[in-house]
Write an enzyme that holds these catalytic residues in place. Structure first.
Site, PDB file in Angstrom:
ATOM      1  N   ARG A 120       0.787  -1.228   0.000  1.00  0.00           N
ATOM      2  CA  ARG A 120       0.000   0.000   0.000  1.00  0.00           C
ATOM      3  C   ARG A 120       0.825   1.286   0.000  1.00  0.00           C
ATOM      4  NH1 ARG A 120      -2.488  -3.859   2.655  1.00  0.00           N
ATOM      5  NH2 ARG A 120      -4.648  -4.271   2.126  1.00  0.00           N
ATOM      6  N   HIS A 145      -0.863  -2.597  -4.494  1.00  0.00           N
ATOM      7  CA  HIS A 145      -0.317  -3.528  -5.486  1.00  0.00           C
ATOM      8  C   HIS A 145      -0.284  -2.969  -6.920  1.00  0.00           C
ATOM      9  CE1 HIS A 145       0.057  -6.439  -2.394  1.00  0.00           C
ATOM     10  NE2 HIS A 145      -1.112  -7.028  -2.474  1.00  0.00           N
ATOM     11  N   HIS A 219       3.163 -12.923  -5.360  1.00  0.00           N
ATOM     12  CA  HIS A 219       2.045 -13.055  -4.425  1.00  0.00           C
ATOM     13  C   HIS A 219       1.465 -14.468  -4.398  1.00  0.00           C
ATOM     14  CE1 HIS A 219      -1.380 -11.889  -2.001  1.00  0.00           C
ATOM     15  NE2 HIS A 219      -1.042 -10.609  -2.042  1.00  0.00           N
ATOM     16  N   ASP A 291      -1.808  -9.576   8.428  1.00  0.00           N
ATOM     17  CA  ASP A 291      -1.619  -8.899   7.142  1.00  0.00           C
ATOM     18  C   ASP A 291      -0.602  -7.791   7.418  1.00  0.00           C
ATOM     19  OD1 ASP A 291      -1.773  -7.941   4.609  1.00  0.00           O
ATOM     20  OD2 ASP A 291      -3.945  -7.621   4.596  1.00  0.00           O
ATOM     21  N   GLU A 357       5.124 -12.308   1.220  1.00  0.00           N
ATOM     22  CA  GLU A 357       5.571 -11.471   0.113  1.00  0.00           C
ATOM     23  C   GLU A 357       6.820 -10.710   0.546  1.00  0.00           C
ATOM     24  OE1 GLU A 357       1.806  -9.177  -0.555  1.00  0.00           O
ATOM     25  OE2 GLU A 357       1.123 -10.834   0.668  1.00  0.00           O
TER      26      GLU A 357
HETATM   27  C1  GLA Z   1      -1.633  -8.292   0.371  1.00  0.00           C
HETATM   28  C2  GLA Z   1      -2.255  -7.253   1.182  1.00  0.00           C
HETATM   29  C3  GLA Z   1      -3.552  -7.771   1.672  1.00  0.00           C
HETATM   30  C4  GLA Z   1      -4.429  -8.201   0.548  1.00  0.00           C
HETATM   31  C5  GLA Z   1      -3.754  -9.219  -0.255  1.00  0.00           C
HETATM   32  C6  GLA Z   1      -4.587  -9.580  -1.457  1.00  0.00           C
HETATM   33  O1  GLA Z   1      -1.221  -9.344   1.142  1.00  0.00           O
HETATM   34  O2  GLA Z   1      -1.469  -6.821   2.243  1.00  0.00           O
HETATM   35  O3  GLA Z   1      -4.172  -6.797   2.434  1.00  0.00           O
HETATM   36  O4  GLA Z   1      -4.679  -7.120  -0.277  1.00  0.00           O
HETATM   37  O5  GLA Z   1      -2.505  -8.720  -0.667  1.00  0.00           O
HETATM   38  O6  GLA Z   1      -5.911  -9.747  -1.141  1.00  0.00           O
END
Ligand code: GLA
Length: 393
Positions: A120, A145, A219, A291, A357
């Site tokens: 982000r 992304h 990803h 996350d 990731e």
């Molecule tokens: C990343 C983001 C998550 C989500 C996934 C895809 O991991 O951090 O919040 O957007 O991608 O759904």
């Protein structure tokens, strides 16, 4: 520019690493595990986009029981087949069986290359050399992304790689200046290799003709028991990270690097992913699970350092990840919601896969204290991540 490497020394180190994994392999060798064959790569047509572009699928096999499929749309790893502790093979990567599904089902970034900027950027805004840029806001109030049509939705040009001990695919994409409002023409190359050591190695490379920002990752969602078999909450995760970047309610880092000690974010010792996922901990509420970007404990900026290790007690499958990146996003598949049918015909529900990731930290362009993601003309963005697959008893 601490994390943007551009020295001949780094190039030399990469060459050595590649050579290290490419010791001469006879065409077929007999071991106590059966006959080993040389790695192979084959191509077939996966489908055609509405504008008539053919999408190829490459199947890489390593003669050691692994088979990996990669498509030119999004550079997506469509499947990864690996043996379990009894030699039974399963596809451990979440994905779709058809191109049509990747094009129309709003894929949550299954297996793809993410760019230009993985994760982000707050409100889609950043300033570079005094110029303000506004990127697409495609995740609540933030940019995620790479925007509306990121690298995950581009068609990549492919060239097969054949080396002793590995086969691979070199994917290239030139992102024009202004695409998704990012400055500079970015020439990106991502090379996937499948080695006889049961590794998938991903090398990332990019150059630009004007100052820009870049943060590339892959990803892939994994379920080491096999995609579509249920949640990954029993999988044991080790993250080589003493700190993480806590986020606000929109998942933008606050800027601090907090210790994981004494919190459900502490994965320094292997811990079941589900063990603390329902703890009343603010960060888990914000993410609806994990996350978060973890700050990897590393000795230097350039080597392939241990980042994560995951094992599935049921199948015995393991994956160990090493990376040159400073961070890793651990995402526990929180937004999978039972609306997608995966490759094997099963519905994906919350927690049915995890993603790790490797990356620079989210929203780095707005946090001068984070390692820089700025790339300038004459510099080379170069990074790598290695996934090593195995089994335990
Ligand atoms: C990343 C983001 C998550 C989500 C996934 C895809 O991991 O951090 O919040 O957007 O991608 O759904």
């Amino acid at each position: 520019m601490k994390w943007i490497t551009r020295t001949a020394a780094t190039l030399g180190a990469i060459t050595l690493l590649v050579l290290g994994t490419t010791a001469a392999t006879p065409a077929a060798t007999q071991t106590n595990q059966g006959t080993h064959h040389s790695p192979q790569i084959e191509k077939d047509v996966f489908g055609t986009t509405p504008d008539g572009t053919r999408i190829d699928r490459y199947t890489l096999t390593n003669g050691r029981g692994m088979r990996v499929r990669i498509i030119t749309y999004g550079g997506i790893i469509q499947s990864i087949e690996t043996p379990d502790r009894h030699g039974r093979t399963a596809n451990i990567a979440l994905g779709f069986g058809s191109l049509d599904d990747y094009l129309t089902k709003n894929s949550p970034y299954f297996g793809c290359i993410v760019g230009r900027y993985a994760n982000r950027i707050a409100k889609g805004r950043f300033t570079l050399d005094g110029v303000n840029y506004q990127l697409a806001v495609n995740n609540g109030e933030n940019h995620l992304h790479g925007g509306n049509v990121g690298f995950d939705k581009r068609v990549w040009r492919a060239r097969e790689v054949r080396e002793p001990g590995a086969v691979g695919l070199r994917l290239t994409y030139v992102s024009p200046a202004g695409e998704e409002n990012y400055p500079g023409t970015l020439s990106a190359a991502v090379t996937y290799r499948l080695t006889v050591h049961n590794e998938i190695r991903v090398d990332y490379h990019a150059t630009t003709d004007a100052p820009t920002i870049v943060n590339l990752t892959n990803h892939t969602y994994f379920n080491l028991a096999g995609e579509g078999t249920g949640t990954i909450y029993d999988h044991k995760l080790m993250l080589n990270a003493s700190r993480y970047t806590p986020v606000d309610s929109t998942l933008i880092p606050t800027g601090s690097l907090d210790p994981v000690a004494g919190t459900p974010m502490d994965f320094r010792h292997p811990t079941a992913i589900g063990a603390r996922i329902r703890d009343n901990f603010q960060q888990l509420l914000f993410g609806q699970g994990y996350d978060h970007n973890f700050v990897l404990d590393r000795r230097d900026d350039t080597s392939l350092a241990l980042a994560a290790r995951v094992s599935d007690p049921a199948s015995g499958r393991t994956v160990t990840m090493r990376t040159k990146e400073p961070g890793i996003q651990f995402y526990s598949g929180n937004f999978l919601d039972g609306t997608l049918v995966g490759t094997g015909g099963h519905i994906y529900r919350q927690g049915d896969g995890f993603a790790l990731e490797t990356q620079h930290f989210p929203d780095s362009p707005n946090h001068p204290s984070f390692p820089s993601t700025v790339l300038r003309p004459g510099e080379v963005y170069q990074t790598a991540t290695v996934y090593q697959f195995g089994t335990t008893h």
